[in-house]
Scaffold this motif. Structure first.
Motif, PDB file in Angstrom:
ATOM      1  N   ASP A 178       0.817  -1.209   0.000  1.00 22.16           N
ATOM      2  CA  ASP A 178       0.000   0.000   0.000  1.00 22.16           C
ATOM      3  C   ASP A 178       0.845   1.250   0.000  1.00 22.16           C
ATOM      4  O   ASP A 178       0.588   2.196  -0.735  1.00 22.16           O
ATOM      5  CB  ASP A 178      -0.859   0.034   1.256  1.00 22.16           C
TER       6      ASP A 178
ATOM      7  N   LEU B 280       1.464   4.513  -2.496  1.00 26.44           N
ATOM      8  CA  LEU B 280       1.362   5.899  -2.052  1.00 26.44           C
ATOM      9  C   LEU B 280       2.594   6.685  -2.478  1.00 26.44           C
ATOM     10  O   LEU B 280       2.504   7.744  -3.075  1.00 26.44           O
ATOM     11  CB  LEU B 280       1.245   5.950  -0.530  1.00 26.44           C
TER      12      LEU B 280
ATOM     13  N   VAL C 214      13.130   5.024  10.376  1.00 29.48           N
ATOM     14  CA  VAL C 214      11.803   4.854   9.778  1.00 29.48           C
ATOM     15  C   VAL C 214      11.201   6.159   9.263  1.00 29.48           C
ATOM     16  O   VAL C 214      10.171   6.138   8.609  1.00 29.48           O
ATOM     17  CB  VAL C 214      10.799   4.204  10.774  1.00 29.48           C
TER      18      VAL C 214
ATOM     19  N   VAL D 242      11.410   0.082   6.990  1.00 31.53           N
ATOM     20  CA  VAL D 242      10.134  -0.445   7.480  1.00 31.53           C
ATOM     21  C   VAL D 242       9.012   0.506   7.105  1.00 31.53           C
ATOM     22  O   VAL D 242       8.214   0.907   7.943  1.00 31.53           O
ATOM     23  CB  VAL D 242      10.135  -0.706   8.997  1.00 31.53           C
TER      24      VAL D 242
ATOM     25  N   GLY E 109       6.212   0.236   5.898  1.00 23.65           N
ATOM     26  CA  GLY E 109       4.871  -0.141   6.329  1.00 23.65           C
ATOM     27  C   GLY E 109       4.609   0.236   7.767  1.00 23.65           C
ATOM     28  O   GLY E 109       3.492   0.518   8.150  1.00 23.65           O
ATOM     29  N   GLY E 110       5.644   0.235   8.591  1.00 16.83           N
ATOM     30  CA  GLY E 110       5.470   0.576  10.001  1.00 16.83           C
ATOM     31  C   GLY E 110       5.927   1.979  10.296  1.00 16.83           C
ATOM     32  O   GLY E 110       6.040   2.365  11.458  1.00 16.83           O
TER      33      GLY E 110
ATOM     34  N   ASP F 299       5.105   4.931  11.025  1.00 13.38           N
ATOM     35  CA  ASP F 299       3.960   5.732  11.425  1.00 13.38           C
ATOM     36  C   ASP F 299       4.451   6.907  12.245  1.00 13.38           C
ATOM     37  O   ASP F 299       5.406   6.789  13.011  1.00 13.38           O
ATOM     38  CB  ASP F 299       3.029   4.866  12.252  1.00 13.38           C
TER      39      ASP F 299
ATOM     40  N   PHE G 153       3.094   8.290  14.734  1.00 19.95           N
ATOM     41  CA  PHE G 153       2.944   8.079  16.174  1.00 19.95           C
ATOM     42  C   PHE G 153       4.045   7.160  16.714  1.00 19.95           C
ATOM     43  O   PHE G 153       4.422   7.271  17.878  1.00 19.95           O
ATOM     44  CB  PHE G 153       1.561   7.504  16.484  1.00 19.95           C
ATOM     45  N   VAL G 154       4.559   6.258  15.847  1.00 24.72           N
ATOM     46  CA  VAL G 154       5.679   5.424  16.274  1.00 24.72           C
ATOM     47  C   VAL G 154       6.879   6.311  16.586  1.00 24.72           C
ATOM     48  O   VAL G 154       7.557   6.141  17.601  1.00 24.72           O
ATOM     49  CB  VAL G 154       6.029   4.394  15.180  1.00 24.72           C
TER      50      VAL G 154
ATOM     51  N   ALA H  96      -2.235  14.604   9.781  1.00 22.88           N
ATOM     52  CA  ALA H  96      -2.717  13.265   9.451  1.00 22.88           C
ATOM     53  C   ALA H  96      -4.164  13.310   8.972  1.00 22.88           C
ATOM     54  O   ALA H  96      -4.541  12.583   8.062  1.00 22.88           O
ATOM     55  CB  ALA H  96      -2.585  12.351  10.672  1.00 22.88           C
ATOM     56  N   VAL H  97      -4.970  14.183   9.575  1.00 25.19           N
ATOM     57  CA  VAL H  97      -6.366  14.293   9.151  1.00 25.19           C
ATOM     58  C   VAL H  97      -6.427  14.805   7.715  1.00 25.19           C
ATOM     59  O   VAL H  97      -7.205  14.321   6.897  1.00 25.19           O
ATOM     60  CB  VAL H  97      -7.142  15.227  10.104  1.00 25.19           C
TER      61      VAL H  97
ATOM     62  N   HIS I 153      -5.363  11.968   5.497  1.00 29.60           N
ATOM     63  CA  HIS I 153      -6.131  10.739   5.720  1.00 29.60           C
ATOM     64  C   HIS I 153      -5.277   9.545   6.099  1.00 29.60           C
ATOM     65  O   HIS I 153      -5.670   8.407   5.894  1.00 29.60           O
ATOM     66  CB  HIS I 153      -6.973  10.382   4.492  1.00 29.60           C
ATOM     67  N   THR I 154      -4.103   9.774   6.624  1.00 29.63           N
ATOM     68  CA  THR I 154      -3.279   8.675   7.110  1.00 29.63           C
ATOM     69  C   THR I 154      -2.249   9.241   8.078  1.00 29.63           C
ATOM     70  O   THR I 154      -1.913  10.418   8.013  1.00 29.63           O
ATOM     71  CB  THR I 154      -2.558   7.951   5.964  1.00 29.63           C
ATOM     72  N   SER I 155      -1.773   8.390   8.985  1.00 28.78           N
ATOM     73  CA  SER I 155      -0.687   8.836   9.843  1.00 28.78           C
ATOM     74  C   SER I 155       0.612   8.171   9.417  1.00 28.78           C
ATOM     75  O   SER I 155       1.611   8.254  10.107  1.00 28.78           O
ATOM     76  CB  SER I 155      -1.000   8.526  11.306  1.00 28.78           C
ATOM     77  N   ASN I 156       0.576   7.488   8.285  1.00 27.62           N
ATOM     78  CA  ASN I 156       1.781   6.873   7.739  1.00 27.62           C
ATOM     79  C   ASN I 156       2.686   7.976   7.183  1.00 27.62           C
ATOM     80  O   ASN I 156       2.271   8.766   6.344  1.00 27.62           O
ATOM     81  CB  ASN I 156       1.377   5.892   6.641  1.00 27.62           C
TER      82      ASN I 156
END
Lengths: 672, 331
Positions: free
Chosen positions: B7, B11, B100, B110, B112-113, B115, B117-118, B168-169, B172-175
């Protein structure tokens, strides 16, 4: 199969209570604990089967309760709560062997834990109004009994028990009223009959039922402003009971809200769920602030329970609001996150309460200001307590982070719902989550750093010894759960998915892809805690190895020990260490408007001159402002009413006869 | 695992191979580890010049690290494993966060991970480790520093999380690669009011998290004003080197994060060698500009009293909440 396992578990817990009451003093503790552990394993097997297969069971017997009979049914939602209770119960039963070993426990104390456990396992399976209320009241009574078992040693216990009894019974009365109101309009008192009648009730009726039951369930869950019993009862109960109360009993408040609001009433109005979310936001922030300011280990943990229950309520409220707006996918995701956080909270809070009990057992006090340096005296307890404390602080790689991340994702994607009121609720939910995050970390750095690191502050802390293997095993079970669900949170997803789908009327599609990590398939967002943990450990090893191997001179490879820097003064004493009170002081000052600390400064002067103080004493208390403001007047009014009523019976028989006559006349007038 | 990355790969513009991603991550860690001390040196230089001094060379931080690594580590008596672990966890968590975050390329290992927030909670991990390390020796200063650092951290965290939520809003993602890719696709977002408000909130947070004036004075050693320095007073030699480099990495990472979230141009998605080199140079230029601006602010303001700092941070939090609200209203 699952029915048998569950019933065996229930029966074994009851038998354990009986055994605890009748066995001779030497065997009592071990026998009851062994049978309780077996009960938990059986119940876990039964609930686990329901969760894995997704097939609920139900049964009815007319023999046990007169008039109505007993209806039991376990669907995946209830099974999740039974399974959580069983895991915490297993740890508590194991722990109780070592915890009670120092003094022969009374029959009541030994019997109370399994009896409480049995009722906790029973409530989520109750499937009719009568069965539910009986189970709920039994739970209240057995927990009260369990709370009171140490009342001879600590008089404060009685005060706590009074608060608990009052709050829990007012709550139970509200639930009873709500459920009876519902049952009379539904044409049956079994939950299946009520649920089948969903669409045919008026909005004012269902709203009244929801608000009444919410009052009762929120008081059991410990939501602000009905939380006042929690910071009193949890510290005073014996530690295995505290762990069960915080890890299993408060969950059932959440269960009740979901069961009545979503299952029996079918979701209902948007404002119900906004109310739930608002309760959650207030509870989370208030609980986190008080946890950051508390210096009593168990009081800190109790307020942190208020905080975490608040976060779960935010999730439940947001899920209900999204479901009411037709956003099924998002509602399912947020509810799953809330349930995941609830399970995680049971694991880390159970572990922390057992750890706090170990501290009290070893050092003789729960007051952080009197502990210190315990990491060297009791290293295993320190490590297990640290796992719990770091999990609750939501550090990546542990379970608190996984569920908070999922909750954040749910709230974030909920913003796509385009309903202004829901969005306002989501925004306050995220703000609450953000505010509690840092405060919780502060509270647990304080608990861990002041309690276990540094130097011992009192003789009690200096003489502390590591606790026995059974207590460590109880804590290790829960800490292990925290690590597993933190590193591979994906393994819990299928089970949580079923429970969340059962929690929403009409079910909910799954937003998550099955794997080891968490992956929101179509919503773009994923974390892979396995990779994070591997990367972190690899990084630590590489740096450590490089520092050990790279230097040419041998003396650079091993650090030297020297006295800590004391500003040129020799001899650092434990009196100079920071205390938990001082650690929390800056935050307390920042949030003085909410916490409202009381200070009391007394300066005694030397006789010769007022310019030389002889002694300065400073006392500080952080009382619960809500208790003072909201409950003070109520208690004063009840006391006034009591004094007034005391004037009526003055001992004169003539007067009593007159009362009897007056009452009879009144009844006749009313009937005529 | 490959399914996880699919995914994100759609993006971001392209999906380089696993080894290329690993290489990019290592490069980012190295860039942050070397760049952090250089940024600190630059800030010192800008401050010195603004005050009419010549100041130490920009590379001074790296020379200091070399010096510290050649000295022996001395630990206080009575310390447990926490004192030894804290600097390691600080550096490892900062390095992992750097690996990351899309600093030079949108395809770190990584992805995919990766994020946002991570990254925030990895930084929290470093803060918690240092605070526990400060309490471990059982001295008055260490505990006081930990208490103050945790207090400021607790109040800056809400502003950080909600400020990030505003972005993020919108995306539409926090990635993180997702946010950067979406910002690149919508250049108009840069001037949107929610972005500007969120930027203001995050700058306040960066100043607080990295302990700069007006929140903390990194060059003070006066007991009453110390926050960070009090907490790390017991470290010496290689331990102190780790703490110093860890802190510098956090500064570099936060500046890089803010730079790439708000000015995403130059972050490379295709993964070619030359493109990564350009990305590195652009990242250096962006972070250097931000660092110089912060240094100028430092010269022109006085340090706030400790109990006035929460007002500043609460202001940041309110800005962040307004940013999210503005975004929702404007939609």
């Amino acid at each position: 199969m699952s029915t048998t396992a569950y019933l065996v578990g229930l029966g074994a817990a009851g038998a354990a209570a009986l055994l605890g009451a009748i066995l001779p003093a030497r065997r009592r503790l071990f026998g009851a604990a062994l049978l309780s552990a077996a009960a938990c394993l059986a119940a876990l097997a039964g609930a686990g089967r329901v969760l894995v297969s997704g097939h609920p069971f139900s049964l009815h017997t007319a023999q046990v309760l007169p008039l109505t009979g007993v209806d039991l049914s376990l669907d995946p939602l209830g099974a999740l709560f039974v399974a959580t209770t069983a895991v915490v119960g297993l740890a508590a039963a194991c722990y109780s062997v070592g915890y009670g070993a120092h003094a022969t426990p009374s029959r009541t104390a030994t019997a109370a834990l399994p009896a409480f456990l049995a009722t906790l396992l029973l409530v989520p399976a109750a499937a009719s109004v009568a069965t539910f209320m009986v189970a709920w009241e039994l739970m209240a009574l057995t927990s009260l009994l369990a709370l009171l078992t140490e009342h001879r040693r600590r008089p404060e216990t009685r005060d706590a028990a009074q608060w608990y009894a009052a709050m829990t019974h007012v709550g139970a009365a509200a639930i009873l009223l709500g459920l009876v109101l519902l049952a009379t309009h539904a044409g049956g008192q079994t939950f299946s009959a009520i649920a089948a009648h969903r669409g045919r009730r008026s909005v004012p009726l269902t709203s009244a039922v929801f608000v009444l039951t919410l009052l009762g369930f929120a008081s059991k869950a410990g939501a602000v402003p009905l939380h006042v019993w929690l910071p009193r009862a949890h510290p005073e109960a014996p530690s295995p009971i505290s762990a069960l109360m915080s890890g299993a009993m408060v969950n059932l408040g959440i269960y009740g809200i979901l069961r009545v609001g979503e299952d029996l009433l079918g979701g209902g109005q948007l404002w119900w769920w906004l109310l739930v979310a608002a309760l959650g936001v207030v509870s989370a922030v208030f609980g986190a602030l008080h946890a950051a300011a508390s210096t009593d280990t168990k009081r800190l943990l109790a307020y942190s329970t208020v905080d975490n229950v608040g976060l779960v309520l935010v999730g439940v409220g947001a899920a209900g609001a999204l479901a009411a707006g037709g956003e099924r996918l998002l509602a399912g995701l947020v509810l799953l996150a809330a349930l995941f956080h609830l399970v995680n909270h049971a694991l880390f809070k159970g572990c922390l309460f057992l750890g706090a009990g170990a501290l009290q057992h070893a050092a003789g006090t729960r007051d952080l200001d009197r502990l210190g340096g315990l990491a060297r005296k009791m290293p295993a307890t320190a490590v297990l307590f640290a796992v719990g404390a770091l999990s609750i602080s939501a550090l990546p790689g542990l379970n608190g982070f996984a569920s908070e991340w999922l909750l954040l994702q749910g709230l974030l994607h909920g913003f796509a719902s385009h309903s202004a009121t829901t969005e306002a609720a989501l925004l306050s939910g995220v703000a609450a989550l953000a505010i509690t995050g840092g405060l919780t970390a502060t509270a647990f750095v304080k608990a861990l750093g002041v309690g276990f690191l540094g130097q011992p502050r009192t003789e009690g802390a200096r003489g502390a010894r590591e606790v026995g293997p059974s207590m460590l095993a109880g804590m290790a079970l829960l800490a292990g759960g925290c690590v597993v669900l933190g590193v591979v949170p994906g393994v819990a997803l299928p089970v949580l998915d079923r429970a969340a789908a059962a929690g929403l009327p009409g079910g909910a599609p799954s937003a998550l892809r099955v794997g080891l990590g968490l992956d929101l398939a179509s919503l773009h967002g994923a974390i892979e805690p396995v990779l994070l943990v591997t990367g972190l450990l690899a990084g630590i090893l590489v740096i450590w190895g490089a520092l050990r191997l790279a230097p040419r001179h041998a003396e650079l490879r091993r650090p030297r020990r020297a006295e800590a820097w004391g500003c040129g003064r020799e001899l650092q004493t434990a009196r100079m260490e920071i205390t938990a009170t001082s650690f929390a002081e800056p935050l307390q000052r920042v949030f003085a408007d909410v916490l409202r600390p009381d200070h009391d400064l007394e300066v005694t002067h030397a006789a010769e001159s007022r310019y030389f103080p002889e002694a300065i004493s400073f006392h500080q208390r952080v009382d619960d402002a809500i208790e003072r403001v909201a409950y003070g007047p109520v208690i004063a009014a009840v006391a006034w009413w009591g004094r007034l009523a005391r004037r009526v019976p003055n001992g004169s028989v003539h007067r009593y006869l007159a009362f009897g006559f007056a009452a009879l006349v009144l009844i006749l007038v009313v009937l005529a | 695992m490959t399914a996880t990355f699919a995914d994100v790969a759609t993006l971001s513009a392209a999906s380089p191979g696993l080894w290329a991603r690993a290489g990019a991550s290592v490069l980012q860690v190295a860039a942050v580890a070397a760049g952090g001390p250089l940024l600190l040196g630059l800030m010192g230089k800008v401050r010195a010049r603004a005050e009419g001094r010549i100041g130490p060379p920009i590379t001074q931080g790296l020379w200091d690290l070399r010096k510290l690594l050649r000295k022996e580590a001395i630990r206080a008596e009575h310390t447990s494993a926490v004192a030894a672990l804290a600097p390691l966890v600080l550096v490892a968590s900062a390095a992992l966060a750097a690996a990351v975050t899309p600093l030079v390329t949108t395809g770190p290992v990584v992805a995919g991970g990766a994020d946002v927030f991570v990254v925030v909670y990895l930084l929290l991990m470093g803060s918690v480790a240092l605070a526990l390390g400060g309490l471990d020796a059982g001295t008055a200063f260490g505990g006081m520093g930990s208490s103050r650092a945790m207090t400021i951290g607790a109040i800056s965290e809400p502003a950080l999380l909600v400020g990030i939520l505003a972005l993020a809003v919108q995306a539409h993602t926090s990635n993180l690669p997702g946010i950067v890719a979406a910002s690149l696709a919508h250049p108009g977002w840069l001037a949107s009011p929610q972005r500007l408000l969120a930027l203001a909130a995050l700058v306040v947070v960066v100043i607080a998290e990295t302990g700069r004036i007006p929140v903390d004075n990194p060059s003070t050693h006066l007991e009453l004003t110390m926050i960070h320095e009090a907490m790390i007073l017991e470290y010496a030699g290689s331990d102190l080197a780790l703490v110093t480099v860890g802190e510098a990495m956090r500064l570099g990472l936060l500046l890089g994060l803010v730079a790439n979230l708000f000015f995403p141009w130059g972050v490379e998605g295709s993964g070619g060698g030359l493109a990564i080199l350009i990305g590195l140079v652009v990242l250096g230029a962006k972070t250097a500009t931000l660092a110089a601006l912060i240094a100028l602010v430092e010269v022109s303001t006085a340090k706030l009293r400790l109990f006035r700092v929460p007002e500043l941070l609460a202001g940041g939090f309110v800005l962040a909440v307004v940013a999210v609200t503005t975004g929702l209203v404007a939609r």
